[in-house]
Design a protein around this motif. Structure first.
Motif, PDB file in Angstrom:
ATOM      1  N   VAL A   1       0.858  -1.182   0.000  1.00  0.00           N
ATOM      2  CA  VAL A   1       0.000   0.000   0.000  1.00  0.00           C
ATOM      3  C   VAL A   1       0.893   1.231   0.000  1.00  0.00           C
ATOM      4  O   VAL A   1       1.786   1.355   0.844  1.00  0.00           O
ATOM      5  CB  VAL A   1      -0.930   0.039   1.230  1.00  0.00           C
ATOM      6  CG1 VAL A   1      -2.032   1.070   1.018  1.00  0.00           C
ATOM      7  CG2 VAL A   1      -1.532  -1.321   1.514  1.00  0.00           C
ATOM      8  N   VAL A   2       0.658   2.141  -0.961  1.00  0.00           N
ATOM      9  CA  VAL A   2       1.518   3.316  -1.121  1.00  0.00           C
ATOM     10  C   VAL A   2       0.672   4.580  -1.053  1.00  0.00           C
ATOM     11  O   VAL A   2      -0.326   4.715  -1.767  1.00  0.00           O
ATOM     12  CB  VAL A   2       2.269   3.277  -2.465  1.00  0.00           C
ATOM     13  CG1 VAL A   2       3.254   4.444  -2.550  1.00  0.00           C
ATOM     14  CG2 VAL A   2       3.007   1.950  -2.655  1.00  0.00           C
ATOM     15  N   GLY A   3       1.071   5.522  -0.216  1.00  0.00           N
ATOM     16  CA  GLY A   3       0.377   6.801  -0.123  1.00  0.00           C
ATOM     17  C   GLY A   3       0.597   7.435   1.237  1.00  0.00           C
ATOM     18  O   GLY A   3       1.102   6.802   2.169  1.00  0.00           O
ATOM     19  N   HIS A   4       0.233   8.679   1.353  1.00  0.00           N
ATOM     20  CA  HIS A   4       0.399   9.395   2.614  1.00  0.00           C
ATOM     21  C   HIS A   4      -0.619   8.948   3.648  1.00  0.00           C
ATOM     22  O   HIS A   4      -1.807   8.840   3.363  1.00  0.00           O
ATOM     23  CB  HIS A   4       0.199  10.892   2.404  1.00  0.00           C
ATOM     24  CG  HIS A   4       1.380  11.576   1.803  1.00  0.00           C
ATOM     25  ND1 HIS A   4       1.292  12.821   1.234  1.00  0.00           N
ATOM     26  CD2 HIS A   4       2.681  11.205   1.685  1.00  0.00           C
ATOM     27  CE1 HIS A   4       2.489  13.184   0.782  1.00  0.00           C
ATOM     28  NE2 HIS A   4       3.340  12.217   1.036  1.00  0.00           N
ATOM     29  N   MET A   5      -0.146   8.692   4.863  1.00  0.00           N
ATOM     30  CA  MET A   5      -1.050   8.714   6.007  1.00  0.00           C
ATOM     31  C   MET A   5      -1.395  10.184   6.242  1.00  0.00           C
ATOM     32  O   MET A   5      -0.672  11.081   5.808  1.00  0.00           O
ATOM     33  CB  MET A   5      -0.395   8.112   7.242  1.00  0.00           C
ATOM     34  CG  MET A   5       0.884   8.841   7.670  1.00  0.00           C
ATOM     35  SD  MET A   5       1.115   8.955   9.460  1.00  0.00           S
ATOM     36  CE  MET A   5      -0.055  10.240   9.898  1.00  0.00           C
ATOM     37  N   THR A   6      -2.505  10.455   6.913  1.00  0.00           N
ATOM     38  CA  THR A   6      -2.848  11.843   7.190  1.00  0.00           C
ATOM     39  C   THR A   6      -3.077  12.062   8.677  1.00  0.00           C
ATOM     40  O   THR A   6      -3.427  11.138   9.419  1.00  0.00           O
ATOM     41  CB  THR A   6      -4.120  12.286   6.426  1.00  0.00           C
ATOM     42  OG1 THR A   6      -5.260  11.604   6.960  1.00  0.00           O
ATOM     43  CG2 THR A   6      -3.996  12.018   4.941  1.00  0.00           C
ATOM     44  N   VAL A   7      -2.845  13.293   9.073  1.00  0.00           N
ATOM     45  CA  VAL A   7      -3.269  13.766  10.390  1.00  0.00           C
ATOM     46  C   VAL A   7      -4.526  14.582  10.144  1.00  0.00           C
ATOM     47  O   VAL A   7      -4.492  15.590   9.443  1.00  0.00           O
ATOM     48  CB  VAL A   7      -2.184  14.628  11.049  1.00  0.00           C
ATOM     49  CG1 VAL A   7      -2.705  15.211  12.360  1.00  0.00           C
ATOM     50  CG2 VAL A   7      -0.913  13.819  11.281  1.00  0.00           C
ATOM     51  N   ASP A   8      -5.633  14.119  10.669  1.00  0.00           N
ATOM     52  CA  ASP A   8      -6.908  14.808  10.490  1.00  0.00           C
ATOM     53  C   ASP A   8      -7.222  15.616  11.749  1.00  0.00           C
ATOM     54  O   ASP A   8      -7.311  15.060  12.853  1.00  0.00           O
ATOM     55  CB  ASP A   8      -8.033  13.810  10.227  1.00  0.00           C
ATOM     56  CG  ASP A   8      -7.841  13.063   8.907  1.00  0.00           C
ATOM     57  OD1 ASP A   8      -7.091  13.564   8.047  1.00  0.00           O
ATOM     58  OD2 ASP A   8      -8.440  11.980   8.744  1.00  0.00           O
ATOM     59  N   ILE A   9      -7.359  16.923  11.576  1.00  0.00           N
ATOM     60  CA  ILE A   9      -7.704  17.785  12.698  1.00  0.00           C
ATOM     61  C   ILE A   9      -9.211  17.688  12.943  1.00  0.00           C
ATOM     62  O   ILE A   9     -10.018  17.949  12.054  1.00  0.00           O
ATOM     63  CB  ILE A   9      -7.293  19.237  12.414  1.00  0.00           C
ATOM     64  CG1 ILE A   9      -5.772  19.325  12.201  1.00  0.00           C
ATOM     65  CG2 ILE A   9      -7.717  20.154  13.559  1.00  0.00           C
ATOM     66  CD1 ILE A   9      -5.292  20.702  11.785  1.00  0.00           C
ATOM     67  N   VAL A  10      -9.573  17.279  14.139  1.00  0.00           N
ATOM     68  CA  VAL A  10     -10.978  17.085  14.511  1.00  0.00           C
ATOM     69  C   VAL A  10     -11.243  17.860  15.795  1.00  0.00           C
ATOM     70  O   VAL A  10     -10.311  18.311  16.470  1.00  0.00           O
ATOM     71  CB  VAL A  10     -11.295  15.582  14.695  1.00  0.00           C
ATOM     72  CG1 VAL A  10     -11.178  14.850  13.372  1.00  0.00           C
ATOM     73  CG2 VAL A  10     -10.362  14.952  15.732  1.00  0.00           C
ATOM     74  N   PRO A  11     -12.527  18.060  16.150  1.00  0.00           N
ATOM     75  CA  PRO A  11     -12.836  18.857  17.352  1.00  0.00           C
ATOM     76  C   PRO A  11     -12.135  18.385  18.615  1.00  0.00           C
ATOM     77  O   PRO A  11     -11.787  19.199  19.477  1.00  0.00           O
ATOM     78  CB  PRO A  11     -14.356  18.720  17.470  1.00  0.00           C
ATOM     79  CG  PRO A  11     -14.817  18.527  16.057  1.00  0.00           C
ATOM     80  CD  PRO A  11     -13.752  17.702  15.407  1.00  0.00           C
TER      81      PRO A  11
END
Length: 288
Positions: free
Chosen positions: A11-21
């Motif tokens: 699996v290739v791609g960016h992990m993300t940091v998702d800003i949530v409340p």
């Protein structure tokens, strides 16, 4: 003699940091795909990029081997809601990913999932270097662009040369709202094209025509990651259904329905759910 692959699925791609409340949470295609493939019993390899001290990256280590290209920051998204609806912003980015970043031990992976989130990889470069693998592209991250304000806007993407080399392409109706003619263009070059439509299932296109598939009727709790779980289930199922894409799509649609009844990485199907749905598909085919 062909070298034995060190992993089953790459699996290739960016992990993300998702800003949530409530703070920050792990996101991105690779983050939902890895636990899904692991639930099938596949040996998983993840190539991503993140901040060198990214604590969220550790969650992925439970599901396989992870190689992360160190960056100053991780790809970070924030959704802002107003009277105009949802606006998505990119707050930070990680490094681009190239084929040369892959460990040699992963080059013989039989299944490859390209899951870009910010156009961080070149599908043509990747597909050219995996001629013997089954390669799937989840398209959404190639159709995003942003300026200095970080606001994500639609970016039309179509590369016929790359698409002819890729075995399976998956995207959602929502992804192409501003480019509805894309599906007709895609059908002309893609071997297997799946356009998802949430709880309504979706449509599978190939040279033999098209097939509608259904999802299961469930009460949704969290829709985040459902498309990624569907795509990963599809590819993960192929070894179990003799690489029959139609069968894999039918089962994956039902597995994705499970995902929306849970949140976060728990949205991946369980091994028991996978076994039950495979057995159920066999009974349906046999008329049981």
């Amino acid at each position: 003699m062909t070298a034995t692959a060190d992993i089953d699925v790459l699996v290739v791609g960016h992990m993300t940091v998702d800003i949530v409340p409530c703070g920050k949470m792990l996101g991105g295609t690779v983050s939902y795909a890895a636990p899904t493939y692991a639930a099938f019993g596949h040996r998983v390899g993840v190539l991503t990029s993140a901040a060198y001290d990214e604590s969220l990256l550790g969650h992925l280590l439970h599901f396989g081997k992870v190689v992360s290209l160190p960056a100053r920051s991780s790809l970070t998204y924030e959704n802002v809601y107003s009277d105009r609806g949802r606006q998505q912003f990119v707050r930070a980015t990680a490094c681009d990913i190239r084929f040369g970043d892959l460990p040699n031990a992963w080059l013989n992976a039989p299944y490859v999932h390209l899951g870009p989130l910010a156009a961080e990889l070149d599908p043509l470069e990747m597909a050219r270097n995996f001629p013997n693998a089954t390669v799937m592209l989840t398209l959404q991250g190639l159709m995003r662009q942003w300026g200095e304000d970080g606001l994500v806007r639609f970016r039309p993407w179509f590369d016929a040369e790359a698409l002819r080399l890729i075995d399976i392409v998956v995207y959602s109706q929502e992804d192409i709202q501003q480019y509805p003619q894309l599906t007709e263009k895609m059908r002309a070059v893609c071997k297997h094209l799946i356009v998802t439509n949430g709880r309504n299932g979706g449509t599978y296109y190939n040279s033999g025509g098209q097939m509608a598939y259904a999802s299961s009727d469930v009460i949704p709790q969290d829709l985040t990651g459902a498309g990624d779980v569907f795509a990963a289930s599809l590819l993960g199922l192929l070894p179990f259904v003799e690489n029959d894409v139609r069968k894999a799509i039918s089962i994956a649609g039902r597995l994705a329905a499970y995902s929306v009844t849970r949140s976060g990485l728990d949205s991946a199907p369980t091994a028991e759910e996978i076994a039950d749905e495979i057995a159920g598909e066999v009974k349906r085919v046999q008329g049981g």
